[in-house]
Design an enzyme around this catalytic site. Structure first.
Site, short mmCIF file in Angstrom:
data_model
loop_
_atom_site.label_atom_id
_atom_site.label_comp_id
_atom_site.label_asym_id
_atom_site.label_seq_id
_atom_site.Cartn_x
_atom_site.Cartn_y
_atom_site.Cartn_z
N GLU A 218 0.83 -1.22 0.00
CA GLU A 218 0.00 0.00 0.00
C GLU A 218 0.86 1.26 0.00
OE1 GLU A 218 -2.93 -0.45 -0.78
OE2 GLU A 218 -3.32 -2.51 -0.15
N HIS B 289 1.70 2.13 -3.43
CA HIS B 289 0.65 2.92 -4.11
C HIS B 289 0.75 4.40 -3.71
CE1 HIS B 289 -1.36 -0.33 -6.09
NE2 HIS B 289 -1.80 -0.92 -4.99
N HIS C 187 0.03 -1.80 -9.85
CA HIS C 187 0.22 -3.23 -9.67
C HIS C 187 1.24 -3.75 -10.68
CE1 HIS C 187 -3.76 -3.72 -7.34
NE2 HIS C 187 -2.74 -3.45 -6.55
N CYS C 188 1.97 -4.78 -10.26
CA CYS C 188 3.09 -5.30 -11.04
C CYS C 188 2.76 -6.71 -11.50
CB CYS C 188 4.33 -5.29 -10.15
SG CYS C 188 5.81 -5.88 -10.95
N CYS D 162 10.33 -5.74 -7.03
CA CYS D 162 11.16 -6.14 -8.17
C CYS D 162 12.04 -4.96 -8.60
CB CYS D 162 10.29 -6.63 -9.34
SG CYS D 162 9.40 -5.29 -10.17
N CYS E 205 10.06 -1.97 -9.99
CA CYS E 205 9.35 -1.20 -8.98
C CYS E 205 10.32 -0.43 -8.09
CB CYS E 205 8.43 -2.10 -8.15
SG CYS E 205 6.99 -2.67 -9.10
ZN LIG Z 1 -2.66 -2.81 -4.70
ZN LIG Z 2 7.27 -4.98 -9.34
#
Ligand SMILES: [Zn+2]
Ligand SMILES: [Zn+2]
Length: 197
Positions: free
Chosen positions: A141, A144, A150-151, A175, A178
């Protein structure tokens, strides 16, 4: 605007705020993970009362969007981001329940222990497993709040988890893709050495 970081600007601080009877140990575990993974200053706040308006009398669950709005309006302090921890059942319309909730680029994220503490068959997972799950939700969260989406990578914390089984399979890390996005988001907020590089 020069585009350089103002050295006098205070470093951003994330607050972890337990609501109702959410246990302090879970708040502290989340704080340790936010500090460890994102290299941010974190404060755990004293317990606060759950905003009563968020209770849906018909569903006997708390409306996550109402909670976020109520907490955003509370005079909690000048924190960069706030992770609000609950042990009550949270929902958003169209979903039976949610583990957590946050708006993209928002200031307040929610995480709840309620659905993490028992399995479908009625058995209980060990306490350390529950703490690991809630820490994963909090880091997801918070992602976000730092504008991550989302990944697709199911080994990444930003992968969407609809159930505890998926959550348990999710690796306890972001990852590479991200992490790059997080680094960029944190740099723009004046964090000097985000995510330990
Ligand atoms: Zn989410
Ligand atoms: Zn990711």
């Amino acid at each position: 605007m020069t585009g350089t970081t103002d050295p006098n600007r205070a470093a951003p601080v994330v607050a972890v705020a337990p609501f109702g009877s959410a246990p302090l140990i879970a708040a502290n575990v989340i704080a340790a993970h936010v500090s460890g993974y994102l290299n941010l200053a974190v404060e755990t706040l004293p317990p606060m009362e759950i905003p009563p308006d968020a209770l849906d009398e018909r569903r006997l669950q708390y409306n996550a969007a109402t909670l976020i709005q109520a907490i955003e309006a509370m005079p909690i302090g000048d924190y960069f981001k706030i992770i609000a921890l609950f042990d009550v059942d949270l929902f958003i319309p169209l979903f039976t329940h949610v583990f957590g909730e946050a708006r993209q680029n928002g200031r307040v994220a929610l995480a709840s222990l309620f659905r993490l503490e028992s399995h479908m068959d009625g058995s209980s997972p060990p306490a350390d497993r529950v703490l690991e799950r809630v820490a994963k939700i909090a880091l997801h969260e918070l992602g976000h709040l730092l504008n991550l989406l989302h990944c697709d990578d199911d080994r990444c914390l930003m992968h969407f988890s609809g159930g505890v089984e998926t959550l348990d399979r999710t690796a306890f890390n972001y990852c590479r893709y991200c992490r790059t996005s997080l680094r960029r988001a944190l740099r723009s907020h004046g964090t000097v050495n985000p995510i330990g590089s």
